[in-house]
Design a protein around this motif. Structure first.
Motif, PDB file in Angstrom:
ATOM      1  N   SER A  69       0.631  -1.594   0.219  1.00 11.44           N
ATOM      2  CA  SER A  69       0.070   0.074   0.491  1.00 11.44           C
ATOM      3  C   SER A  69       0.563   1.387   0.192  1.00 11.44           C
ATOM      4  O   SER A  69       1.672   0.939   0.940  1.00 11.44           O
ATOM      5  CB  SER A  69      -0.621   0.409   1.099  1.00 11.44           C
ATOM      6  N   LEU A  70       0.279   2.315  -0.801  1.00  9.12           N
ATOM      7  CA  LEU A  70       1.353   3.442  -0.657  1.00  9.12           C
ATOM      8  C   LEU A  70       0.470   4.313   0.881  1.00  9.12           C
ATOM      9  O   LEU A  70      -0.984   4.649   0.853  1.00  9.12           O
ATOM     10  CB  LEU A  70       1.241   4.607  -1.987  1.00  9.12           C
ATOM     11  N   TYR A  71       1.410   5.227   0.923  1.00 13.22           N
ATOM     12  CA  TYR A  71       1.339   6.034   2.146  1.00 13.22           C
ATOM     13  C   TYR A  71       1.965   7.027   2.417  1.00 13.22           C
ATOM     14  O   TYR A  71       2.741   7.291   0.869  1.00 13.22           O
ATOM     15  CB  TYR A  71       0.959   5.571   3.515  1.00 13.22           C
ATOM     16  N   SER A  72       1.876   8.199   2.898  1.00 12.31           N
ATOM     17  CA  SER A  72       2.818   9.796   3.283  1.00 12.31           C
ATOM     18  C   SER A  72       2.846   9.461   4.878  1.00 12.31           C
ATOM     19  O   SER A  72       1.532   9.981   5.501  1.00 12.31           O
ATOM     20  CB  SER A  72       2.309  10.526   2.445  1.00 12.31           C
ATOM     21  N   PRO A  73       3.958  10.334   5.058  1.00  7.98           N
ATOM     22  CA  PRO A  73       4.023  10.174   6.093  1.00  7.98           C
ATOM     23  C   PRO A  73       3.795  11.646   6.033  1.00  7.98           C
ATOM     24  O   PRO A  73       3.506  12.338   7.475  1.00  7.98           O
ATOM     25  CB  PRO A  73       5.829  10.319   6.443  1.00  7.98           C
ATOM     26  N   ASP A  74       3.578  12.467   5.634  1.00  8.70           N
ATOM     27  CA  ASP A  74       2.463  13.667   5.574  1.00  8.70           C
ATOM     28  C   ASP A  74       1.252  13.711   5.965  1.00  8.70           C
ATOM     29  O   ASP A  74       0.165  13.862   4.832  1.00  8.70           O
ATOM     30  CB  ASP A  74       2.711  14.897   4.455  1.00  8.70           C
ATOM     31  N   PRO A  75       0.180  14.615   6.416  1.00 10.20           N
ATOM     32  CA  PRO A  75      -0.855  13.978   7.019  1.00 10.20           C
ATOM     33  C   PRO A  75      -1.780  15.358   6.056  1.00 10.20           C
ATOM     34  O   PRO A  75      -3.203  14.700   6.043  1.00 10.20           O
ATOM     35  CB  PRO A  75      -1.070  14.715   8.661  1.00 10.20           C
ATOM     36  N   GLU A  76      -0.929  15.915   5.577  1.00  5.00           N
ATOM     37  CA  GLU A  76      -2.050  16.971   4.188  1.00  5.00           C
ATOM     38  C   GLU A  76      -2.311  15.460   2.999  1.00  5.00           C
ATOM     39  O   GLU A  76      -3.329  17.113   2.445  1.00  5.00           O
ATOM     40  CB  GLU A  76      -1.136  18.048   3.775  1.00  5.00           C
ATOM     41  N   HIS A  77      -1.934  14.510   2.571  1.00  4.32           N
ATOM     42  CA  HIS A  77      -2.322  14.067   1.526  1.00  4.32           C
ATOM     43  C   HIS A  77      -3.465  12.619   2.283  1.00  4.32           C
ATOM     44  O   HIS A  77      -3.368  12.318   1.497  1.00  4.32           O
ATOM     45  CB  HIS A  77      -0.766  13.306   1.367  1.00  4.32           C
ATOM     46  N   TYR A  78      -4.237  12.775   3.037  1.00  6.11           N
ATOM     47  CA  TYR A  78      -4.800  12.231   3.527  1.00  6.11           C
ATOM     48  C   TYR A  78      -6.207  13.254   3.566  1.00  6.11           C
ATOM     49  O   TYR A  78      -6.826  14.090   3.515  1.00  6.11           O
ATOM     50  CB  TYR A  78      -4.770  11.466   4.469  1.00  6.11           C
ATOM     51  N   ALA A  79      -7.418  12.042   3.336  1.00  6.08           N
ATOM     52  CA  ALA A  79      -9.266  12.542   3.585  1.00  6.08           C
ATOM     53  C   ALA A  79      -9.664  11.796   4.484  1.00  6.08           C
ATOM     54  O   ALA A  79      -9.289  10.376   4.368  1.00  6.08           O
ATOM     55  CB  ALA A  79      -9.208  13.176   2.417  1.00  6.08           C
ATOM     56  N   PRO A  80     -10.410  12.339   4.697  1.00  4.99           N
ATOM     57  CA  PRO A  80     -11.662  11.247   5.597  1.00  4.99           C
ATOM     58  C   PRO A  80     -12.113  10.903   4.787  1.00  4.99           C
ATOM     59  O   PRO A  80     -13.538  11.759   3.950  1.00  4.99           O
ATOM     60  CB  PRO A  80     -12.481  12.104   6.702  1.00  4.99           C
ATOM     61  N   LEU A  81     -12.508   9.471   4.573  1.00  4.57           N
ATOM     62  CA  LEU A  81     -13.564   9.155   3.510  1.00  4.57           C
ATOM     63  C   LEU A  81     -14.395   7.910   4.400  1.00  4.57           C
ATOM     64  O   LEU A  81     -14.792   6.865   4.764  1.00  4.57           O
ATOM     65  CB  LEU A  81     -13.142   7.760   2.169  1.00  4.57           C
ATOM     66  N   ALA A  82     -15.582   7.819   3.997  1.00  3.38           N
ATOM     67  CA  ALA A  82     -16.825   6.051   4.498  1.00  3.38           C
ATOM     68  C   ALA A  82     -15.370   5.153   3.962  1.00  3.38           C
ATOM     69  O   ALA A  82     -15.130   5.248   3.125  1.00  3.38           O
ATOM     70  CB  ALA A  82     -17.896   6.534   4.172  1.00  3.38           C
ATOM     71  N   LYS A  83     -16.202   3.501   4.588  1.00  3.72           N
ATOM     72  CA  LYS A  83     -15.187   2.520   4.192  1.00  3.72           C
ATOM     73  C   LYS A  83     -15.676   2.107   2.952  1.00  3.72           C
ATOM     74  O   LYS A  83     -14.928   1.924   2.185  1.00  3.72           O
ATOM     75  CB  LYS A  83     -15.792   1.496   5.187  1.00  3.72           C
ATOM     76  N   PRO A  84     -16.594   2.402   2.107  1.00  4.24           N
ATOM     77  CA  PRO A  84     -17.072   1.979   0.701  1.00  4.24           C
ATOM     78  C   PRO A  84     -16.750   3.131  -0.334  1.00  4.24           C
ATOM     79  O   PRO A  84     -15.733   2.679  -1.401  1.00  4.24           O
ATOM     80  CB  PRO A  84     -18.815   2.072   0.481  1.00  4.24           C
ATOM     81  N   CYS A  85     -16.441   4.327   0.393  1.00  6.19           N
ATOM     82  CA  CYS A  85     -15.843   5.155  -0.386  1.00  6.19           C
ATOM     83  C   CYS A  85     -13.727   4.875  -0.665  1.00  6.19           C
ATOM     84  O   CYS A  85     -13.924   5.299  -1.681  1.00  6.19           O
ATOM     85  CB  CYS A  85     -16.355   6.747  -0.531  1.00  6.19           C
ATOM     86  N   HIS A  86     -13.569   4.673   1.221  1.00  7.34           N
ATOM     87  CA  HIS A  86     -12.373   4.469   0.645  1.00  7.34           C
ATOM     88  C   HIS A  86     -11.850   3.219   0.386  1.00  7.34           C
ATOM     89  O   HIS A  86     -11.147   2.656  -1.130  1.00  7.34           O
ATOM     90  CB  HIS A  86     -11.971   4.329   1.803  1.00  7.34           C
ATOM     91  N   ARG A  87     -12.554   1.935  -0.390  1.00 10.29           N
ATOM     92  CA  ARG A  87     -12.457   1.206  -0.759  1.00 10.29           C
ATOM     93  C   ARG A  87     -12.521   1.177  -2.932  1.00 10.29           C
ATOM     94  O   ARG A  87     -11.664   0.380  -3.027  1.00 10.29           O
ATOM     95  CB  ARG A  87     -13.403   0.077  -0.355  1.00 10.29           C
ATOM     96  N   SER A  88     -14.067   1.698  -2.566  1.00 16.89           N
ATOM     97  CA  SER A  88     -13.403   2.243  -3.894  1.00 16.89           C
ATOM     98  C   SER A  88     -12.446   3.245  -4.970  1.00 16.89           C
ATOM     99  O   SER A  88     -12.148   3.193  -5.765  1.00 16.89           O
ATOM    100  CB  SER A  88     -15.307   3.120  -4.536  1.00 16.89           C
ATOM    101  N   PHE A  89     -11.847   3.752  -4.001  1.00 13.70           N
ATOM    102  CA  PHE A  89     -10.893   5.125  -4.554  1.00 13.70           C
ATOM    103  C   PHE A  89      -9.432   4.621  -3.914  1.00 13.70           C
ATOM    104  O   PHE A  89      -9.100   4.134  -5.363  1.00 13.70           O
ATOM    105  CB  PHE A  89     -11.336   6.167  -3.176  1.00 13.70           C
ATOM    106  N   ASP A  90      -9.668   3.327  -3.544  1.00 11.22           N
ATOM    107  CA  ASP A  90      -8.326   2.514  -3.367  1.00 11.22           C
ATOM    108  C   ASP A  90      -8.488   1.604  -4.774  1.00 11.22           C
ATOM    109  O   ASP A  90      -7.081   1.461  -4.945  1.00 11.22           O
ATOM    110  CB  ASP A  90      -8.039   1.530  -2.155  1.00 11.22           C
ATOM    111  N   VAL A  91      -9.473   1.158  -5.635  1.00 14.74           N
ATOM    112  CA  VAL A  91      -9.236   0.500  -6.521  1.00 14.74           C
ATOM    113  C   VAL A  91      -9.170   1.017  -7.632  1.00 14.74           C
ATOM    114  O   VAL A  91      -8.332   0.971  -8.679  1.00 14.74           O
ATOM    115  CB  VAL A  91     -10.934  -0.818  -6.590  1.00 14.74           C
ATOM    116  N   TRP A  92      -9.775   2.478  -7.219  1.00 17.24           N
ATOM    117  CA  TRP A  92      -9.647   3.652  -8.643  1.00 17.24           C
ATOM    118  C   TRP A  92      -8.194   3.827  -8.891  1.00 17.24           C
ATOM    119  O   TRP A  92      -7.177   3.825  -9.933  1.00 17.24           O
ATOM    120  CB  TRP A  92     -10.427   4.611  -8.990  1.00 17.24           C
ATOM    121  N   GLN A  93      -7.327   4.174  -7.578  1.00 12.58           N
ATOM    122  CA  GLN A  93      -6.386   4.030  -7.443  1.00 12.58           C
ATOM    123  C   GLN A  93      -5.249   2.716  -8.366  1.00 12.58           C
ATOM    124  O   GLN A  93      -4.319   3.579  -9.087  1.00 12.58           O
ATOM    125  CB  GLN A  93      -5.583   4.280  -5.980  1.00 12.58           C
ATOM    126  N   ALA A  94      -6.062   1.885  -7.335  1.00  8.08           N
ATOM    127  CA  ALA A  94      -4.448   0.778  -8.148  1.00  8.08           C
ATOM    128  C   ALA A  94      -5.394   0.816  -9.790  1.00  8.08           C
ATOM    129  O   ALA A  94      -3.414   0.247 -10.327  1.00  8.08           O
ATOM    130  CB  ALA A  94      -5.151  -0.418  -7.300  1.00  8.08           C
TER     131      ALA A  94
END
Length: 112
Positions: A69-94
């Motif tokens: 999994s990709l990640y950043s040590p900088d908190p500014e590169h994150y957004a709050p998401l509902a679980k289904p939206c997070h899963r869909s976003f991760d699939v889109w990113q991949a």
């Protein structure tokens, strides 16, 4: 004391932050994701912090639960998401990283 050990181990401070430490930074800076509405605009309550893929030098997790999994040590590169939206976003990113055409990604997201 535990916080001090974490800092000294190099997994909390600077760019050496692990996947888990990076997410702890996000919570420390922005609070729990559940304090926010989902950033996608769906109207749901957020449940998780999601890495947006916007860090020009992302890290790759080697931890067993998040390996690859990709990640950043900088908190500014994150957004709050509902679980289904997070899963869909991760699939889109991949899919985006592997060269799947964006039209196909959008069609799949709309069908879900």
């Amino acid at each position: 004391m535990f916080g001090k050990l974490r800092e000294q181990s190099g997994n909390w401070r600077g760019d050496a932050a692990t996947y888990t430490a990076a997410h702890a930074r996000v919570r420390a800076e922005h609070g729990p994701a559940s304090d926010w509405h989902c950033a996608c605009g769906c109207g749901r309550q957020a449940e998780e912090w999601a890495y947006l893929g916007t860090d020009p030098e992302p890290k790759v997790s080697t931890h067993a639960d998040s390996e690859g999994s990709l990640y950043s040590p900088d908190p500014e590169h994150y957004a709050p998401l509902a679980k289904p939206c997070h899963r869909s976003f991760d699939v889109w990113q991949a899919q985006r990283r592997t060269g799947v055409p964006i039209a196909l990604v959008i069609a799949e997201a709309l069908a879900a």
